[in-house]
Motif scaffolding. Sequence first.
Motif, PDB file in Angstrom:
ATOM      1  N   SER A  76       2.183  47.465  26.363  1.00  0.00           N
ATOM      2  CA  SER A  76       2.445  47.919  27.735  1.00  0.00           C
ATOM      3  C   SER A  76       1.156  48.176  28.512  1.00  0.00           C
ATOM      4  CB  SER A  76       3.315  49.170  27.722  1.00  0.00           C
ATOM      5  OG  SER A  76       2.680  50.191  26.986  1.00  0.00           O
ATOM      6  N   TYR A  77       0.019  48.233  27.810  1.00  0.00           N
ATOM      7  CA  TYR A  77      -1.264  48.482  28.473  1.00  0.00           C
ATOM      8  C   TYR A  77      -2.076  47.200  28.666  1.00  0.00           C
ATOM      9  CZ  TYR A  77      -0.083  53.251  27.313  1.00  0.00           C
ATOM     10  OH  TYR A  77       0.569  54.439  27.215  1.00  0.00           O
ATOM     11  N   ALA A  78      -1.517  46.051  28.314  1.00  0.00           N
ATOM     12  CA  ALA A  78      -2.238  44.787  28.403  1.00  0.00           C
ATOM     13  C   ALA A  78      -2.496  44.399  29.858  1.00  0.00           C
ATOM     14  CB  ALA A  78      -1.449  43.682  27.708  1.00  0.00           C
ATOM     15  N   SER A  79      -3.532  43.622  30.035  1.00  0.00           N
ATOM     16  CA  SER A  79      -3.858  43.063  31.338  1.00  0.00           C
ATOM     17  C   SER A  79      -3.958  41.556  31.191  1.00  0.00           C
ATOM     18  CB  SER A  79      -5.183  43.631  31.839  1.00  0.00           C
ATOM     19  OG  SER A  79      -5.535  43.050  33.068  1.00  0.00           O
ATOM     20  N   PRO A  80      -3.279  40.793  32.033  1.00  0.00           N
ATOM     21  CA  PRO A  80      -2.418  41.203  33.133  1.00  0.00           C
ATOM     22  C   PRO A  80      -1.119  41.816  32.626  1.00  0.00           C
ATOM     23  CG  PRO A  80      -2.307  38.826  32.868  1.00  0.00           C
ATOM     24  CD  PRO A  80      -3.331  39.326  31.908  1.00  0.00           C
ATOM     25  N   PRO A  81      -0.463  42.621  33.468  1.00  0.00           N
ATOM     26  CA  PRO A  81       0.806  43.244  33.061  1.00  0.00           C
ATOM     27  C   PRO A  81       1.974  42.277  33.237  1.00  0.00           C
ATOM     28  CG  PRO A  81       0.197  43.977  35.254  1.00  0.00           C
ATOM     29  CD  PRO A  81      -0.937  43.100  34.754  1.00  0.00           C
ATOM     30  N   ASN A  82       3.099  42.620  32.654  1.00  0.00           N
ATOM     31  CA  ASN A  82       4.357  41.884  32.836  1.00  0.00           C
ATOM     32  C   ASN A  82       4.257  40.399  32.508  1.00  0.00           C
ATOM     33  OD1 ASN A  82       5.478  44.336  33.834  1.00  0.00           O
ATOM     34  ND2 ASN A  82       4.575  43.875  35.825  1.00  0.00           N
ATOM     35  N   VAL A  83       3.684  40.076  31.363  1.00  0.00           N
ATOM     36  CA  VAL A  83       3.550  38.692  30.925  1.00  0.00           C
ATOM     37  C   VAL A  83       4.891  38.226  30.357  1.00  0.00           C
ATOM     38  CG1 VAL A  83       2.398  37.204  29.241  1.00  0.00           C
ATOM     39  CG2 VAL A  83       1.085  38.929  30.478  1.00  0.00           C
ATOM     40  N   GLU A  84       5.388  37.071  30.833  1.00  0.00           N
ATOM     41  CA  GLU A  84       6.658  36.531  30.329  1.00  0.00           C
ATOM     42  C   GLU A  84       6.555  36.130  28.865  1.00  0.00           C
ATOM     43  OE1 GLU A  84       9.254  34.182  33.447  1.00  0.00           O
ATOM     44  OE2 GLU A  84       7.218  33.381  33.359  1.00  0.00           O
ATOM     45  N   ARG A  85       5.468  35.422  28.539  1.00  0.00           N
ATOM     46  CA  ARG A  85       5.252  34.947  27.175  1.00  0.00           C
ATOM     47  C   ARG A  85       3.765  34.794  26.972  1.00  0.00           C
ATOM     48  NH1 ARG A  85       5.324  29.905  24.068  1.00  0.00           N
ATOM     49  NH2 ARG A  85       5.182  28.692  25.974  1.00  0.00           N
ATOM     50  N   ALA A  86       3.302  35.075  25.763  1.00  0.00           N
ATOM     51  CA  ALA A  86       1.876  34.970  25.458  1.00  0.00           C
ATOM     52  C   ALA A  86       1.675  34.204  24.158  1.00  0.00           C
ATOM     53  CB  ALA A  86       1.268  36.364  25.320  1.00  0.00           C
ATOM     54  N   VAL A  87       0.560  33.483  24.099  1.00  0.00           N
ATOM     55  CA  VAL A  87       0.167  32.803  22.866  1.00  0.00           C
ATOM     56  C   VAL A  87      -1.278  33.158  22.573  1.00  0.00           C
ATOM     57  CG1 VAL A  87       1.798  30.896  23.094  1.00  0.00           C
ATOM     58  CG2 VAL A  87      -0.500  30.660  24.047  1.00  0.00           C
ATOM     59  N   LYS A  88      -1.593  33.188  21.274  1.00  0.00           N
ATOM     60  CA  LYS A  88      -2.943  33.516  20.816  1.00  0.00           C
ATOM     61  C   LYS A  88      -3.499  32.292  20.103  1.00  0.00           C
ATOM     62  CE  LYS A  88      -3.034  36.808  17.805  1.00  0.00           C
ATOM     63  NZ  LYS A  88      -3.125  38.070  17.068  1.00  0.00           N
ATOM     64  N   GLY A 126      -4.663  47.247  22.333  1.00  0.00           N
ATOM     65  CA  GLY A 126      -3.709  47.997  21.522  1.00  0.00           C
ATOM     66  C   GLY A 126      -2.521  47.197  21.031  1.00  0.00           C
ATOM     67  N   GLY A 127      -2.437  45.908  21.359  1.00  0.00           N
ATOM     68  CA  GLY A 127      -1.267  45.121  20.986  1.00  0.00           C
ATOM     69  C   GLY A 127      -1.605  43.957  20.077  1.00  0.00           C
ATOM     70  N   SER A 128      -0.582  43.187  19.754  1.00  0.00           N
ATOM     71  CA  SER A 128      -0.770  42.077  18.816  1.00  0.00           C
ATOM     72  C   SER A 128      -1.525  40.903  19.423  1.00  0.00           C
ATOM     73  CB  SER A 128       0.587  41.591  18.305  1.00  0.00           C
ATOM     74  OG  SER A 128       1.322  40.967  19.345  1.00  0.00           O
ATOM     75  N   CYS A 129      -1.749  40.914  20.740  1.00  0.00           N
ATOM     76  CA  CYS A 129      -2.491  39.823  21.364  1.00  0.00           C
ATOM     77  C   CYS A 129      -4.002  39.999  21.221  1.00  0.00           C
ATOM     78  CB  CYS A 129      -2.113  39.695  22.836  1.00  0.00           C
ATOM     79  SG  CYS A 129      -0.453  39.038  23.071  1.00  0.00           S
ATOM     80  N   ALA A 150      -5.921  35.426  23.570  1.00  0.00           N
ATOM     81  CA  ALA A 150      -4.526  35.247  23.986  1.00  0.00           C
ATOM     82  C   ALA A 150      -4.476  34.858  25.457  1.00  0.00           C
ATOM     83  CB  ALA A 150      -3.741  36.533  23.754  1.00  0.00           C
ATOM     84  N   TYR A 151      -3.414  34.121  25.802  1.00  0.00           N
ATOM     85  CA  TYR A 151      -3.221  33.663  27.174  1.00  0.00           C
ATOM     86  C   TYR A 151      -1.780  33.904  27.606  1.00  0.00           C
ATOM     87  CZ  TYR A 151      -7.570  31.290  26.216  1.00  0.00           C
ATOM     88  OH  TYR A 151      -8.869  31.023  25.866  1.00  0.00           O
ATOM     89  N   ALA A 152      -1.602  34.217  28.895  1.00  0.00           N
ATOM     90  CA  ALA A 152      -0.280  34.333  29.491  1.00  0.00           C
ATOM     91  C   ALA A 152       0.187  32.924  29.836  1.00  0.00           C
ATOM     92  CB  ALA A 152      -0.343  35.200  30.742  1.00  0.00           C
TER      93      ALA A 152
END
Length: 179
Positions: A76-88, A126-129, A150-152
Amino acid sequence: MRTIAAIGAVTGGVFLGGCGVPSANTGSVSPASAGASSEAAVPAEQKPAPSWGQRYTWKSGLAIELAEPVACKPSSYASPPNVERAVKVRFTIVNGTDKPYEAAALAFGNDVQFAGAKAEPIFDSGGSCGGGGLDAATVLPGKTYTYEQAYAVGKGKGELQIALQPDFASDKAVFVGQA
């Protein structure tokens, strides 16, 4: 004032015109963690773009490998916020030169696209990305350095394109594949 602006525009155009745009994918492509490629004699316009699990080697001997993108969920603290899907994506720099290479010089973050649009890098300590990609590192001759970024990306599967350039004089390695 107009004369000064016109002279600046002409001078700037001449200066930039001499720089040229680096070509793409003129190095060799081989399976990841492999030796020299047998594609060196193929003209650049006929060479396919490298993809996940392949190694791209520049003329200098420096090489890069990109692993297949894997899904990650930004916190929830990632930037950018509100990412639909992310890949690393895992990047591995292989220094096949006779000099140390400063990994921070690898310009990768400004030329990443997903389905024909800019793919934003994700910063997520703080997240898995993950924390946000490349840290400064010196890669000694014969050594490797691995990091993740990681990318949005869009909601559904699509084509991810990542262009990398180790310095301003080298060609770009443009990796293309599904994500």
